[in-house]
Design an enzyme around this catalytic site. Structure first.
Site, PDB file in Angstrom:
ATOM      1  N   SER A 143      41.321  16.303  12.507  1.00  0.00           N
ATOM      2  CA  SER A 143      40.979  17.065  11.854  1.00  0.00           C
ATOM      3  C   SER A 143      39.638  17.820  12.220  1.00  0.00           C
ATOM      4  O   SER A 143      39.424  17.801  13.000  1.00  0.00           O
ATOM      5  CB  SER A 143      40.228  16.424  10.166  1.00  0.00           C
ATOM      6  OG  SER A 143      39.926  16.909   9.863  1.00  0.00           O
ATOM      7  N   TYR A 156      34.968  10.207   7.907  1.00  0.00           N
ATOM      8  CA  TYR A 156      36.089  10.406   8.140  1.00  0.00           C
ATOM      9  C   TYR A 156      36.223  11.070   9.146  1.00  0.00           C
ATOM     10  O   TYR A 156      36.790  11.740  10.378  1.00  0.00           O
ATOM     11  CB  TYR A 156      36.927  11.970   6.429  1.00  0.00           C
ATOM     12  CG  TYR A 156      38.026  12.381   6.815  1.00  0.00           C
ATOM     13  CD1 TYR A 156      39.558  11.417   7.030  1.00  0.00           C
ATOM     14  CD2 TYR A 156      37.877  13.344   7.802  1.00  0.00           C
ATOM     15  CE1 TYR A 156      40.386  11.846   6.956  1.00  0.00           C
ATOM     16  CE2 TYR A 156      39.327  13.568   7.764  1.00  0.00           C
ATOM     17  CZ  TYR A 156      40.502  13.118   7.561  1.00  0.00           C
ATOM     18  OH  TYR A 156      42.071  14.082   7.487  1.00  0.00           O
TER      19      TYR A 156
END
Length: 245
Positions: A143, A156
């Protein structure tokens, strides 16, 4: 002939989103897809879609927090096919969007277990099979927050930075083999995870996961010999890693 005819592909998190459409796209190019996910219904829908297009799949309903099950998966693949050509390590969870100090311990631990530990366990389980392939390819989903370190995305972002580092180390270790390993930054995509993170966002402004999948298929082909890089889907190209400046 389809570009992946006769190749064996393992896709985690295959019951929805990027994993679902990547599995479907790989099957569409001739690969036999081993689809892993917790949700049996989603896997069955995937299987129906793959069969409707003339492809084939093996469904593996499995929770990736079950580490011994991951080990058994590698053994089962070896027993049935004796090799693995493609790994798409896509499964992941978001956790919560909140200040680091407000994140509950159980939430942080789940993000790290699913996103990092399970990914490492999958790598460990299938690496010997990928090395047996004449052109093993591994894609590790990451990501942009792994680099932007965006506020409130702590668990995350940290998990994705960790799996990118795992992928880079793994690529360096296998540099003299036929196995090629890269990380993938899909960007903002119209998925349930994105909706969870950005509930006020209009999903129609985002690319559909099938668009991401279409760009990942060529990276799984024997013709792609790049390794140890970051592929950003939005820019449709590979990027080198650099030391801090």
């Amino acid at each position: 002939m389809a570009s992946l005819e006769g190749r064996i592909a393992l896709v985690t998190g295959a019951s929805r989103g990027i994993g679902y459409f990547t599995a479907l796209a790989l099957a569409g190019q001739g690969a036999h897809v081993i689809a892993v996910a917790r949700t049996t219904g989603g896997l069955e829908e995937l299987d129906d879609a793959i069969r409707a297009e003339g492809g084939s799949a093996t469904l593996v309903p499995m929770d990736l927090t079950d580490m011994p099950a991951i080990d058994r998966l590698g053994g089962a693949i070896n027993e049935r096919w004796g090799k693995l050509d493609i790994l798409v390590a896509n499964a992941g969870v978001l956790g919560t969007i909140s200040p680091i100090g407000h994140v509950e311990a159980k939430t942080f631990e789940k993000v790290m277990t699913v996103n990092v530990t399970a990914t490492w366990r999958v790598i460990r389980s299938v690496e010997p099979l990928l090395v047996k392939s004449d052109a093993g390819r591994a894609l590790i989903l990451s990501s942009g927050v792994a680099h932007s370190a965006r506020a409130f995305w702590g668990p995350y972002a940290a998990s994705k930075a960790a799996v990118e580092t795992l992928a880079r180390v793994w690529a360096a270790e296998t540099d003299k083999t036929r196995l090629k390993i890269n990380s993938i930054d899909p960007g903002a995509v119209r998925t349930a995870m994105r909706a969870q993170a950005m509930p006020g966002e209009n999903p129609d402004t985002l690319p559909h996961p099938s668009e991401v999948a279409a760009k990942l298929v060529p990276l799984c082909e024997p013709a792609c010999t790049v390794s140890g890089k970051l592929f950003r889907v939005a820019e449709d190209r590979f990027f080198d890693y650099r030391l801090p400046e």
